[in-house]
Design an enzyme around this catalytic site. Structure first.
Site, PDB file in Angstrom:
ATOM      1  N   LYS A 112       1.015  -1.089  -0.019  1.00 21.69           N
ATOM      2  CA  LYS A 112      -0.090  -0.009   0.055  1.00 21.69           C
ATOM      3  C   LYS A 112       0.725   1.170   0.090  1.00 21.69           C
ATOM      4  CE  LYS A 112      -4.316  -2.159   1.585  1.00 21.69           C
ATOM      5  NZ  LYS A 112      -3.640  -3.530   1.647  1.00 21.69           N
TER       6      LYS A 112
HETATM    7  C1  LIG Z   1      -4.371  -4.601   1.003  1.00 26.93           C
HETATM    8  C2  LIG Z   1      -3.473  -5.804   0.720  1.00 26.93           C
HETATM    9  C3  LIG Z   1      -3.586  -6.822   0.131  1.00 26.93           C
HETATM   10  C4  LIG Z   1      -5.029  -6.800  -1.241  1.00 26.93           C
HETATM   11  O1  LIG Z   1      -4.791  -5.845  -2.121  1.00 26.93           O
HETATM   12  P1  LIG Z   1      -6.186  -5.352  -2.852  1.00 26.93           P
HETATM   13  O2  LIG Z   1      -5.946  -4.152  -3.523  1.00 26.93           O
HETATM   14  O3  LIG Z   1      -7.243  -4.834  -1.485  1.00 26.93           O
HETATM   15  O4  LIG Z   1      -6.897  -6.271  -3.372  1.00 26.93           O
HETATM   16  C5  LIG Z   1      -2.932  -7.870  -0.269  1.00 26.93           C
HETATM   17  N1  LIG Z   1      -1.679  -8.017   0.609  1.00 26.93           N
HETATM   18  C6  LIG Z   1      -1.458  -7.089   1.251  1.00 26.93           C
HETATM   19  C7  LIG Z   1      -0.330  -7.571   2.326  1.00 26.93           C
HETATM   20  C8  LIG Z   1      -2.358  -5.828   1.491  1.00 26.93           C
HETATM   21  O5  LIG Z   1      -2.002  -4.882   2.396  1.00 26.93           O
END
Ligand SMILES: *Cc1c(COP(=O)(O)O)cnc(C)c1O
Length: 491
Positions: A112
């Protein structure tokens, strides 16, 4: 060419990209989409010769046309200078016969960061255009809160207040948030669970007194969640970057198709890949990888999306989700931009907890999207097997994507690594047959196994001073936000 975003639920609701970034979600409940996305074509020859930052500019300028060149370049510079621990930003590593795209080298060791370093910069520029300040309100179950705090720390004209459930986050998550620096950051432990905090934030956005005071201070109240186009667009870049890597290593030629396996929760990450595909990235298939909350596997196999099921807590918590909001955008493009159809699906989901798409549309989706899910037991097995065979340690989210990639039988597949194993040290250690309940001790043990250093941002947490100590009742959230409006913008 149309230079406006529209709502997935109403083609007549049009806004500029700056406005879409400030609003986050459309007031009809829809998500902002770019109708002409499939007529944008990114030059792959250029992609393969340029830096990450140059490619980011080339992609962002197509989808955020009301930002000037200078604005975008400044945003990209501020986001990606000194915040990632590797110059490539998102490097690729070969693990067995799968290419792992590492998205976790940012300040909080999760993918993120790639978007949450850039969104605040984009928001700050948009606020200059409208001559406003903004206060970001975020309820978090643990991870997003820290990435958002880090991204917004000391960004001009923006304050951020984060609410997490008291004693319901991990030790590391607690310390990540409670030690957060920045004169514009506020962090509160709320007595209740995540849903309580989340519903209260939603109520605050509609609260009359809150909105009046915000208006009086010229403050926009907004959120930073993953449906914001300012989070989606930066994620397109690393799909092209992994393609660049494969070409430059001589593993493929420009024009060859590759597949991607993506650990999925809210469908933001994999949707960004689909956007890349619409913009000319040669893709064979996307594999949507889920955990025991396999609502997307069921949808992609049957055409029925149903949230009428139990929520399961897993060792891949960032994928524990029953409503994958960004799927709405895929429905928009796959239905031929039929906003009435999307609205009907979303109304059904709200009222009946499910919807079903027509057979032809499912066929079209299945031509491009594969899927699979992995439970906790299997996730740990994958972590163990991959370590034994390659000495690489995957985090639980990454292991799920990796496992689905292994089962896909694709020759050329990139699997997205969404978190550092250090973020989930206790579970990773247990998968490797060791036990340790203290998260900081677990990180140290893991560091010996991986024979590489603990990421700086995680390592320093044990010794940083606790700066945020407030523990509040749900009912007090409104008061602290009213106060934050005064305090976040005092220089
Ligand atoms: C948020 C997240 C995901 C999922 O991503 P999306 O965009 O919500 O599908 C997968 N792995 C980690 C470690 C995350 O923080």
């Amino acid at each position: 060419m149309n230079q406006m975003y529209v709502s997935t639920r109403d083609a007549n609701k049009k806004v500029s990209s700056k406005q879409a970034i400030l609003e986050g979600i459309s007031n009809d409940g829809g998500l902002y989409v770019w109708p002409e996305l499939d007529s944008v074509k990114i030059d792959l020859n250029k992609v393969c010769k340029q830096s990450y930052q140059e490619n980011a500019y080339m992609i962002l300028k197509e989808l955020l046309p009301d930002y000037s060149e200078e604005e975008l370049k400044e945003c990209i510079h501020d986001a990606y200078t000194n915040s990632f621990s590797v110059p490539e930003i998102t490097p690729v590593k070969k693990v067995d016969n799968i290419y792992v795209l590492e998205l976790f080298h940012g300040p909080t060791s999760a993918f993120k960061d790639v978007a949450l370093t850039l969104l605040p910069q984009l928001m700050s520029k948009a606020l200059k255009t409208t001559n406003q300040k903004a206060l970001i309100l975020t309820a978090t179950s643990g991870d997003t809160g820290k990435a958002a705090l880090c991204g917004f720390q000391d960004v001009e004209n923006i304050g951020i207040a984060v609410f997490y459930p008291h004693q319901k986050v991990s030790q590391i998550q607690y310390r990540q948030m409670a030690t957060q620096k920045g004169k514009n950051t506020k962090v509160y432990a709320v007595k209740g669970n995540f849903d309580d905090a989340q519903s209260q934030v939603k109520k605050l956005f509609l609260d009359e007194q809150m909105n009046e005071q915000a208006k009086a201070h010229n403050i926009l109240l907004t959120s930073a969640n993953s449906i914001n186009i300012g989070r989606l667009v930066p994620q397109i870049v690393y799909y092209f970057e992994s393609y660049k890597y494969l070409v430059n290593q001589g593993l493929i030629q420009i024009g060859d198709k590759v597949s991607f396996s993506v650990p999925t929760g809210n469908f933001g990450d994999v949707l960004a890949g689909f956007y890349g595909y619409l913009m000319g990235l040669p893709v064979e298939r996307f594999y949507v990888a889920s955990n025991a909350n396999h609502v997307l596997t069921d949808f992609l196999s049957t055409g029925t999306y149903s949230r009428n099921r139990d929520f399961i807590q897993t060792i891949s918590p960032s994928m524990d989700i029953l409503i994958s909001s960004n799927l709405e955008r895929l429905l928009y493009y796959m239905s031929g931009k039929d906003t009435a159809f999307v609205k009907k699906c979303m109304d059904d989901l709200k009222e009946k907890g499910e919807y079903t798409i027509p057979r032809e549309m499912l066929d079209k989706i299945q031509d491009l999207f594969g899927c699979g899910y992995v439970n906790d037991y299997e996730t740990k097995e994958v972590i163990k097997d991959v370590y034994e065979q390659t000495k690489e340690v995957l985090d639980p989210h990454t292991a799920i994507g990796y496992s689905v990639a292994q089962n896909s039988d694709e020759d050329m597949i990139v699997s997205l690594a969404t978190a550092s194993p250090y973020k989930f040290s206790v579970d990773v250690l247990s998968a490797l047959g060791q036990s340790c309940e203290n998260e900081f001790e677990a990180m140290k043990q893991l560091s010996k196994i991986c024979s590489d250093p603990i990421p700086q941002g995680l390592k320093e947490l044990e010794s940083l001073p606790i700066l945020h100590k407030d523990i509040i009742e749900i009912e007090e959230m409104k008061d602290v936000v009213l106060k934050a409006m005064e305090e976040c913008f005092n220089d």
